[in-house]
Scaffold this motif. Structure first.
Motif, PDB file in Angstrom:
ATOM      1  N   ASP A 128       0.698  -1.149  -0.043  1.00  0.00           N
ATOM      2  CA  ASP A 128      -0.130   0.066  -0.163  1.00  0.00           C
ATOM      3  C   ASP A 128       0.658   1.122  -0.280  1.00  0.00           C
ATOM      4  O   ASP A 128       0.991   2.267  -0.483  1.00  0.00           O
ATOM      5  CB  ASP A 128      -1.097   0.024   1.152  1.00  0.00           C
ATOM      6  CG  ASP A 128      -1.769  -0.908   1.244  1.00  0.00           C
ATOM      7  OD1 ASP A 128      -2.097  -1.267   0.471  1.00  0.00           O
ATOM      8  OD2 ASP A 128      -1.902  -2.133   2.479  1.00  0.00           O
ATOM      9  N   VAL A 129       2.171   1.525   0.904  1.00  0.00           N
ATOM     10  CA  VAL A 129       2.758   2.377   0.853  1.00  0.00           C
ATOM     11  C   VAL A 129       4.160   1.429   1.001  1.00  0.00           C
ATOM     12  O   VAL A 129       4.332   0.852   2.239  1.00  0.00           O
ATOM     13  CB  VAL A 129       2.747   3.155   1.600  1.00  0.00           C
ATOM     14  CG1 VAL A 129       2.587   1.706   3.229  1.00  0.00           C
ATOM     15  CG2 VAL A 129       3.015   3.792   2.540  1.00  0.00           C
ATOM     16  N   TYR A 146       7.332   4.086  -7.606  1.00  0.00           N
ATOM     17  CA  TYR A 146       6.318   4.657  -6.782  1.00  0.00           C
ATOM     18  C   TYR A 146       5.432   4.374  -7.638  1.00  0.00           C
ATOM     19  O   TYR A 146       4.134   3.932  -7.617  1.00  0.00           O
ATOM     20  CB  TYR A 146       6.761   5.241  -5.661  1.00  0.00           C
ATOM     21  CG  TYR A 146       8.147   5.316  -4.991  1.00  0.00           C
ATOM     22  CD1 TYR A 146       8.065   3.412  -4.775  1.00  0.00           C
ATOM     23  CD2 TYR A 146       9.236   5.781  -4.316  1.00  0.00           C
ATOM     24  CE1 TYR A 146       9.923   2.887  -4.412  1.00  0.00           C
ATOM     25  CE2 TYR A 146       9.949   5.425  -4.078  1.00  0.00           C
ATOM     26  CZ  TYR A 146      10.487   4.098  -3.852  1.00  0.00           C
ATOM     27  OH  TYR A 146      11.574   4.016  -3.135  1.00  0.00           O
ATOM     28  N   LYS A 152       1.930   4.460  -2.629  1.00  0.00           N
ATOM     29  CA  LYS A 152       1.823   5.735  -1.869  1.00  0.00           C
ATOM     30  C   LYS A 152       3.690   6.000  -1.732  1.00  0.00           C
ATOM     31  O   LYS A 152       4.510   4.402  -1.171  1.00  0.00           O
ATOM     32  CB  LYS A 152       0.726   5.999  -0.440  1.00  0.00           C
ATOM     33  CG  LYS A 152      -0.476   6.285  -0.759  1.00  0.00           C
ATOM     34  CD  LYS A 152      -1.367   7.359  -0.302  1.00  0.00           C
ATOM     35  CE  LYS A 152      -2.491   6.952  -0.712  1.00  0.00           C
ATOM     36  NZ  LYS A 152      -3.060   8.116  -0.273  1.00  0.00           N
ATOM     37  N   TYR A 153       4.551   6.639  -1.004  1.00  0.00           N
ATOM     38  CA  TYR A 153       5.423   6.860  -1.192  1.00  0.00           C
ATOM     39  C   TYR A 153       5.866   7.645   0.201  1.00  0.00           C
ATOM     40  O   TYR A 153       5.310   8.947  -0.398  1.00  0.00           O
ATOM     41  CB  TYR A 153       6.129   6.844  -2.134  1.00  0.00           C
ATOM     42  CG  TYR A 153       6.426   7.948  -2.679  1.00  0.00           C
ATOM     43  CD1 TYR A 153       4.885   8.177  -4.071  1.00  0.00           C
ATOM     44  CD2 TYR A 153       6.295   9.927  -3.172  1.00  0.00           C
ATOM     45  CE1 TYR A 153       4.771   9.257  -4.492  1.00  0.00           C
ATOM     46  CE2 TYR A 153       6.026  10.478  -3.733  1.00  0.00           C
ATOM     47  CZ  TYR A 153       5.250  10.155  -4.262  1.00  0.00           C
ATOM     48  OH  TYR A 153       4.694  11.546  -5.284  1.00  0.00           O
ATOM     49  N   ASN A 177      -0.771  16.623   5.922  1.00  0.00           N
ATOM     50  CA  ASN A 177      -0.215  15.809   4.875  1.00  0.00           C
ATOM     51  C   ASN A 177      -1.727  14.589   4.558  1.00  0.00           C
ATOM     52  O   ASN A 177      -1.235  13.193   3.958  1.00  0.00           O
ATOM     53  CB  ASN A 177       0.928  14.545   5.483  1.00  0.00           C
ATOM     54  CG  ASN A 177       2.100  15.366   4.987  1.00  0.00           C
ATOM     55  OD1 ASN A 177       2.379  14.950   4.281  1.00  0.00           O
ATOM     56  ND2 ASN A 177       2.308  16.959   5.342  1.00  0.00           N
ATOM     57  N   ASN A 179      -3.699  11.959   3.879  1.00  0.00           N
ATOM     58  CA  ASN A 179      -4.931  11.398   2.362  1.00  0.00           C
ATOM     59  C   ASN A 179      -3.265  12.011   1.177  1.00  0.00           C
ATOM     60  O   ASN A 179      -3.919  11.575  -0.149  1.00  0.00           O
ATOM     61  CB  ASN A 179      -6.076  11.889   1.353  1.00  0.00           C
ATOM     62  CG  ASN A 179      -6.926  11.000   2.482  1.00  0.00           C
ATOM     63  OD1 ASN A 179      -6.992   9.858   2.835  1.00  0.00           O
ATOM     64  ND2 ASN A 179      -7.856  11.413   3.488  1.00  0.00           N
ATOM     65  N   ALA A 181      -0.185  11.812  -1.948  1.00  0.00           N
ATOM     66  CA  ALA A 181       0.008  10.363  -2.850  1.00  0.00           C
ATOM     67  C   ALA A 181       1.613  10.542  -1.948  1.00  0.00           C
ATOM     68  O   ALA A 181       2.116   9.455  -1.808  1.00  0.00           O
ATOM     69  CB  ALA A 181       0.412  10.666  -3.844  1.00  0.00           C
ATOM     70  N   GLY A 182       2.378  11.430  -1.719  1.00  0.00           N
ATOM     71  CA  GLY A 182       3.712  11.072  -0.730  1.00  0.00           C
ATOM     72  C   GLY A 182       4.130  11.669  -0.305  1.00  0.00           C
ATOM     73  O   GLY A 182       3.138  13.312  -0.484  1.00  0.00           O
ATOM     74  N   LEU A 366      -0.777   9.437   5.245  1.00  0.00           N
ATOM     75  CA  LEU A 366      -0.565   8.840   3.521  1.00  0.00           C
ATOM     76  C   LEU A 366      -1.758   8.562   3.042  1.00  0.00           C
ATOM     77  O   LEU A 366      -3.016   7.955   2.599  1.00  0.00           O
ATOM     78  CB  LEU A 366       0.152   8.930   3.577  1.00  0.00           C
ATOM     79  CG  LEU A 366       1.624   9.469   3.195  1.00  0.00           C
ATOM     80  CD1 LEU A 366       2.841   8.888   2.256  1.00  0.00           C
ATOM     81  CD2 LEU A 366       1.283  10.863   2.672  1.00  0.00           C
TER      82      LEU A 366
END
Ligand code: NAD
Length: 390
Positions: A128-129, A146, A152-153, A177, A179, A181-182, A366
């Motif tokens: 997921d991340v 990624y 997510k990153y 931060n 939600n 993407a990274g 995230l």
């Protein structure tokens, strides 16, 4: 001056004193959680699948901090090639992947006695991340993988803010931060500055800061960096640390200078903060404010005999912290003085570990599973303490 004792219990990482695991909730399951709140409610309700790309100084620590949590799990860690770091991953039971997708590089693990589950793309396919813990400036090249994999990153402080698009510290901008993407968990120094300056800013409404980072030359496990017999000023003014604070709290007007010295243990900050008229603070109330905030330890050097970074690190080992880490920022009570509108203080930063719990909080931001940074911090720290038997 206030009492000289530690502002934290010796055996626990910091968190709001009334924190109770039962009251942590994921926004994903918030309604169900609230409805069903009872003694059983601490069971895992959502498991975030976390990949670690780069299992070095930071990566191995983040992996264990994630493994400690009940709402996330390590689904794999990468190594560039078979080396002694693989043994720790195997011992911990973390699936081992190769940093690269090259078949020959993946195949090289087996003759060395390690089961490699595939390349980076195989790991990203089940994550997921991903927490990128590759060496500074190397991570940027991984971003495309990624994004292509749709995970997510999280990058570390060795990468540029502009590349990551967002930066993060738990106390400064968890909400922004949510939600995303990274993001990039800022460096150890910037994290340390943020811990003590953000509460001050929030009280004062404005803040100007001049500070000097006295930096360790290398990590204890690093044989390549220096200096070993010199004091090396950073010949770029300001150093990146002050401006970096403004990537998470732009309202703080801060400049920094930096100098590297021959030590491996910790960084030390010498900070001068200019408070606005009418701040209403005293030296004592500044200390009380920091005590009320998580991940700050305050001790009186004169009374405890913890007067240097050597003793701070010995203290961390004495209290049983894994690897001798200290996730908290260490402030010397007797080194703090508010003179009119000018606040002077020193703080010590354990460079290898203060960012570790922040990575865990950043994962929750995230993934959008916890909007309240203090709740996340308390959950993170309590779980790490329990994991390490503290
Ligand atoms: P490290 O050198 O100890 O570990 C990096 C790991 O990444 C190694 O295992 C290396 O083999 C692996 N790696 C090499 N190339 C890679 C690639 N292309 N992709 C993925 N992995 C790769 O470095 P570190 O000290 O853990 O630093 C990692 C990041 O954390 C850097 O951005 C650094 O600036 C930041 N950081 C370090 C410290 C510290 O004190 N060590 C503190 C805060 C932040």
């Amino acid at each position: 001056m206030a009492s000289s004792g530690p502002s934290h219990k010796y055996t626990a990482l910091s968190g709001p004193p009334d924190f109770d695991l039962r009251y942590w909730r994921s926004s994903v399951v918030e309604e169900a959680f609230i409805d069903g709140l009872d003694e059983q409610s601490t069971e895992k309700v959502m498991t975030i699948k976390v990949a670690i790309n780069g299992y070095g100084t930071i990566g191995k620590r983040v992996a264990d901090a994630v493994d400690a949590q009940d709402d996330m799990e390590i689904i794999g860690v990468t190594k560039t090639r078979p080396s002694f770091g693989c043994d720790l991953a195997v011992r911990k039971g973390y699936p081992l992947y190769c940093t690269y997708n090259d078949v020959d590089k993946i195949a090289a693990f087996e003759p060395a006695g390690y089961t490699c589950h595939g390349g980076l793309d195989d790991l990203l396919a089940v994550a997921d991340v991903v927490v990128d813990c590759s060496p500074g400036k190397v991570g940027a090249a991984n971003k495309e993988a990624y994004v292509n994999a749709g995970v997510k990153y999280i990058f570390q402080g060795g990468e540029k803010h502009a590349m990551a698009g967002m930066s993060y510290t738990s106390s400064a901008n968890h909400a922004e931060n949510m939600n995303a993407a990274g993001t990039r968990v800022v460096s150890c120094n910037t994290t340390g500055l943020s811990r003590t300056l953000v509460p001050l800013y929030e009280h004062c409404g404005s803040l100007k800061v001049e500070c000097t980072m006295i930096r360790r030359a290398a990590d204890p496990g690093d044989s390549k960096k220096g200096p070993i017999n010199a004091i090396k000023p950073v010949l770029k003014v300001p150093s990146h640390h002050g401006p970096d604070v403004m990537t998470v709290k732009p309202e703080i007007d801060i400049n920094s200078m930096a100098v590297a010295v021959p030590t491996t243990l910790m960084h030390c900050h010498s900070i001068v903060a200019f408070l606005p008229e009418g701040h209403g603070l005293t030296t004592q109330s500044v200390l009380d404010m920091w005590r009320a905030n998580p991940r700050i330890i305050i001790m009186n050097g004169g009374e405890t005999n913890i007067t240097t970074t050597a003793e701070v690190m010995e203290y961390a080992r004495d209290i049983g912290r894994k690897w001798g880490d200290l996730h908290e920022i260490f402030v010397w009570e007797d080194g703090v003085k508010l003179d009119g509108n000018t606040l002077y203080y020193f703080q010590a930063i354990h460079q290898e570990s203060d960012v570790i719990p922040e990575n865990v909080d950043a994962i929750r931001a995230l993934m959008g599973t916890e909007a309240n940074w203090k709740v996340s911090v308390a959950k993170t720290d309590a779980a790490i303490s329990a994991y390490n038997g503290l």
